[in-house]
Design an enzyme around this catalytic site. Structure first.
Site, PDB file in Angstrom:
ATOM      1  N   ARG A  18      40.233  66.304  32.299  1.00 17.28           N
ATOM      2  CA  ARG A  18      41.114  66.902  31.295  1.00 17.28           C
ATOM      3  C   ARG A  18      42.475  67.320  31.845  1.00 17.28           C
ATOM      4  NH1 ARG A  18      36.544  70.944  29.164  1.00 17.28           N
ATOM      5  NH2 ARG A  18      35.692  70.357  31.184  1.00 17.28           N
ATOM      6  N   ASP A 109      36.847  75.481  40.373  1.00 21.47           N
ATOM      7  CA  ASP A 109      37.888  75.594  39.350  1.00 21.47           C
ATOM      8  C   ASP A 109      37.873  76.933  38.621  1.00 21.47           C
ATOM      9  OD1 ASP A 109      35.585  75.262  37.876  1.00 21.47           O
ATOM     10  OD2 ASP A 109      36.347  73.649  36.609  1.00 21.47           O
ATOM     11  N   ASN A 176      27.449  80.840  30.070  1.00 25.83           N
ATOM     12  CA  ASN A 176      27.199  80.692  31.499  1.00 25.83           C
ATOM     13  C   ASN A 176      28.528  80.509  32.207  1.00 25.83           C
ATOM     14  OD1 ASN A 176      26.404  79.857  34.075  1.00 25.83           O
ATOM     15  ND2 ASN A 176      25.965  77.767  33.398  1.00 25.83           N
ATOM     16  N   ASN A 234      40.346  73.853  33.224  1.00 20.56           N
ATOM     17  CA  ASN A 234      39.951  72.481  32.915  1.00 20.56           C
ATOM     18  C   ASN A 234      41.124  71.614  32.481  1.00 20.56           C
ATOM     19  OD1 ASN A 234      37.032  72.719  33.351  1.00 20.56           O
ATOM     20  ND2 ASN A 234      37.141  74.151  31.646  1.00 20.56           N
TER      21      ASN A 234
HETATM   22  C1  UD1 Z   1      29.370  73.989  33.731  1.00 17.16           C
HETATM   23  C2  UD1 Z   1      27.983  74.478  33.309  1.00 17.16           C
HETATM   24  C3  UD1 Z   1      28.103  75.291  32.027  1.00 17.16           C
HETATM   25  C4  UD1 Z   1      29.061  76.430  32.245  1.00 17.16           C
HETATM   26  C5  UD1 Z   1      30.402  75.931  32.764  1.00 17.16           C
HETATM   27  C6  UD1 Z   1      31.257  77.102  33.186  1.00 17.16           C
HETATM   28  C7  UD1 Z   1      26.401  72.793  34.034  1.00 17.16           C
HETATM   29  C8  UD1 Z   1      25.540  71.669  33.615  1.00 17.16           C
HETATM   30  N1  UD1 Z   1      27.126  73.363  33.079  1.00 17.16           N
HETATM   31  O1  UD1 Z   1      29.857  73.130  32.709  1.00 17.16           O
HETATM   32  O2  UD1 Z   1      26.836  75.794  31.643  1.00 17.16           O
HETATM   33  O3  UD1 Z   1      29.241  77.154  31.049  1.00 17.16           O
HETATM   34  O4  UD1 Z   1      30.232  75.105  33.933  1.00 17.16           O
HETATM   35  O5  UD1 Z   1      32.552  76.704  33.518  1.00 17.16           O
HETATM   36  O6  UD1 Z   1      26.399  73.140  35.197  1.00 17.16           O
HETATM   37  N2  UD1 Z   1      30.889  69.457  39.741  1.00 17.16           N
HETATM   38  C9  UD1 Z   1      30.403  68.825  40.864  1.00 17.16           C
HETATM   39  N3  UD1 Z   1      29.687  67.681  40.713  1.00 17.16           N
HETATM   40  C10 UD1 Z   1      29.431  67.147  39.497  1.00 17.16           C
HETATM   41  C11 UD1 Z   1      29.916  67.799  38.353  1.00 17.16           C
HETATM   42  C12 UD1 Z   1      30.639  68.953  38.513  1.00 17.16           C
HETATM   43  O7  UD1 Z   1      30.638  69.284  41.980  1.00 17.16           O
HETATM   44  O8  UD1 Z   1      28.770  66.097  39.452  1.00 17.16           O
HETATM   45  C13 UD1 Z   1      31.679  70.677  39.914  1.00 17.16           C
HETATM   46  C14 UD1 Z   1      33.054  70.590  39.289  1.00 17.16           C
HETATM   47  O9  UD1 Z   1      33.990  70.126  40.246  1.00 17.16           O
HETATM   48  C15 UD1 Z   1      33.321  72.019  38.895  1.00 17.16           C
HETATM   49  C16 UD1 Z   1      31.944  72.576  38.600  1.00 17.16           C
HETATM   50  O10 UD1 Z   1      31.017  71.712  39.248  1.00 17.16           O
HETATM   51  O11 UD1 Z   1      33.893  72.753  39.951  1.00 17.16           O
HETATM   52  C17 UD1 Z   1      31.642  72.634  37.103  1.00 17.16           C
HETATM   53  O12 UD1 Z   1      31.716  71.322  36.598  1.00 17.16           O
HETATM   54  P1  UD1 Z   1      32.264  71.023  35.143  1.00 17.16           P
HETATM   55  O13 UD1 Z   1      32.208  69.556  34.931  1.00 17.16           O
HETATM   56  O14 UD1 Z   1      33.551  71.709  34.933  1.00 17.16           O
HETATM   57  O15 UD1 Z   1      31.100  71.690  34.292  1.00 17.16           O
HETATM   58  P2  UD1 Z   1      31.198  72.218  32.839  1.00 17.16           P
HETATM   59  O16 UD1 Z   1      31.014  71.079  31.898  1.00 17.16           O
HETATM   60  O17 UD1 Z   1      32.412  73.041  32.703  1.00 17.16           O
HETATM   61 MG    MG Z   2      34.322  73.354  33.959  1.00 13.22          MG
END
Ligand code: UD1
Ligand code: MG
Length: 481
Positions: A18, A109, A176, A234
């Site tokens: 995003r 983030d 969360n 984001n």
């Molecule tokens: C996640 C949570 C959600 C929460 C939100 C808060 C999960 C499934 N969901 O969603 O419940 O409300 O954060 O902001 O965890 N990342 C990795 N590897 C991956 C995917 C993500 O390291 O494969 C890292 C991203 O870089 C980021 C963090 O994990 O720092 C969160 O990932 P993001 O994709 O932003 O999750 P959300 O959809 O926001």
């Molecule tokens: Mg996020």
């Protein structure tokens, strides 16, 4: 003191789609530091025995930044299985096999979460002897977040992602934050059991909560003191909102420490800059990078200082400066451009429309107007005339100009480098200094002036100038005087 039973996993593998950027999301700057730098600084404050960062997208740039900011961190690569659950699983793999303790999971983030809030979470987790403790938050708009699902008694049951939630779950405003404390044994047990059968086809870390609860283990959600603390970045709208909020906190902190900030809304102070008491910042000022400003200095309006050092009681007005050192009592601007390597000693002056680069200007020396001074040293007490240019570049190489102490150079000079002007020397107006000037000499290079009498009347007849000339010029004006 290091806590041997504590590990931190920083999630930084996500793509950050995003942001619509060629730069990884966690490397976008916030208060002069990459986003992830704020998270790592908080992680460091926890004094955990192990800090692990999980990377994937833009892994070279991201891991380089992480290791520069926190050399003791261990960087782990995420594989092809997507999701926060997989990221944490790989992070846990990287812990020593005999590590038995608590694992704090934070997102790269979420920059404003502070160590005090995390410490409260860790204490709550340990006091309750929980398997997992989630940091939640009450928000006005829960769109995009995982929802905290509690039973009738208020006990945590599970977390449901937005894309997998029922209409009833979507109405829940407790979200969360993506920050957790887990016991390492629970993670080792549960993470391999999590599948990817969900709306996003990802291995959700959040599924661990429901699994632990279902097996009768203790899980809890603790709300953060304020929702803004856990807001993630984001997109670029959230980046700007977060930057403004952090800046407001930084500015307020310096105000309480004795800095006058006339207009907090237009004053930006990076997190690594430091200011002394009785510094005054005027509107439109950005104190950037690792700038330090000593007591009594006045900066602005409309000034940007990046990685500069400013001495006591200096004044800097409408100036852009990078990697410059400005001495005590010195004055800069208005409209000055100080490039790297500028060192203005105490009580010196760099004035209006002056550009400097690699220029050491001695105590009390002045470059007051309309000049370019590059690759130059100036002694003490010298005055460089208005409109002086150091011609430091011959088209191939750069050369040095050396100006001694107590020099008085005339207006509109060119110092053609390499060239040296000795102590106490003078130069006439308009001099092009191509040869060294010995100490105490006067250098002049301009041809004598010739006045051609009557030229205007003869060559510009019918003009206003000619009419004035005819009316005022005496009949006995000597020609060619
Ligand atoms: C996640 C949570 C959600 C929460 C939100 C808060 C999960 C499934 N969901 O969603 O419940 O409300 O954060 O902001 O965890 N990342 C990795 N590897 C991956 C995917 C993500 O390291 O494969 C890292 C991203 O870089 C980021 C963090 O994990 O720092 C969160 O990932 P993001 O994709 O932003 O999750 P959300 O959809 O926001
Ligand atoms: Mg996020």
């Amino acid at each position: 003191m290091t806590d041997p039973r504590l590990a931190v996993i920083v999630l930084a593998a996500g793509q950050g789609t995003r942001m619509k950027s060629s730069r990884a999301k966690v490397l976008h700057p916030l208060a002069g530091v990459p986003l992830i730098g704020h998270v790592l600084a908080t992680a460091r404050e926890l004094s955990a025995a192990h800090t692990i960062a999980v990377v994937r997208h833009e892994r070279h740039a991201v891991s380089a930044a992480i290791l520069e900011l926190m050399p003791e961190a261990l960087v782990v690569d995420q594989d092809d299985t997507p999701g926060t659950g997989r990221a944490v699983e790989l992070g846990v793999h990287a812990l020593p096999a005999d590590f038995d303790g608590d694992v704090v999971v934070v997102s790269g983030d979420v920059p404003l979460l502070d160590a005090a809030t995390l410490s409260v979470l860790i204490t709550a987790h340990r006091t309750a002897a929980a398997s997992a403790t989630v940091l939640s938050a009450m928000v006005d708009d829960a769109t995009g977040y995982g929802r905290i699902i509690r039973d009738a008694t208020g006990a945590l049951i599970k977390i449901t992602e937005q894309k997998d939630a029922t209409a009833e779950e979507l109405a829940i405003l407790e979200i969360n934050s993506g920050t957790y404390v887990f016991s390492s044994s629970s993670l080792r047990e549960q993470l391999p059991l999590i599948g990817t059968d969900n709306a996003q086809g990802e291995k959700y870390l959040t599924d661990a909560i429901g699994l632990l609860q279902a097996t009768g283990q203790r899980v809890a959600a603790v709300p953060a003191p304020a929702a803004w603390m856990v807001e993630g970045v984001n997109d670029r709208v959230q980046l700007a909102v977060t930057a403004a909020r952090l800046n407001a906190m930084i500015v307020r902190g310096w105000q309480l420490a004795g800095v006058t900030v006339q207009d907090p809304a237009t004053t930006w102070i990076d997190i690594r800059s430091t200011l002394a008491e009785d510094v005054a910042l005027l509107p439109g000022t950005h104190i950037a990078g690792a700038t330090t400003i000593a007591r009594g200095a006045q900066i602005g309006p409309q000034t940007t200082l990046l990685d500069c050092e400013v001495g006591e009681n200096a004044t800097i007005n409408r100036t852009d400066a990078t990697l410059a050192v400005i001495g005590a009592g010195a004055s800069v601007g208005p409209f000055a451009y100080l490039r790297p390597g500028t060192e203005l000693a105490d009580n010196g002056k760099i004035g209006t429309f002056v550009e400097t680069k690699n220029a050491k200007i001695g105590a009390g020396s002045k470059v007051p107007h309309l000049s370019y001074i590059g690759d130059t040293t100036v002694g003490v007490g010298s005055n460089i005339g208005a409109g002086t240019i150091t011609a430091n570049y011959d088209g191939v190489n750069k050369h040095k100009t050396v100006v001694g102490s107590h020099v008085r150079s005339g207006s509109h000079n060119v110092f053609v480098a390499p060239v040296t002007i000795g102590d106490g020397a003078y130069t006439g107006a308009g001099t092009v200094v191509r040869k060294d000037v010995p100490a105490g000499a006067l250098a002049v290079s301009v041809a004598p002036q010739r006045n051609i009498a009557g030229w205007v009347v003869e060559h510009r007849p019918g003009t206003a100038a000619a009419a004035d000339a005819a009316a005022t010029a005496g009949p006995d004006d000597p020609a060619g005087s």
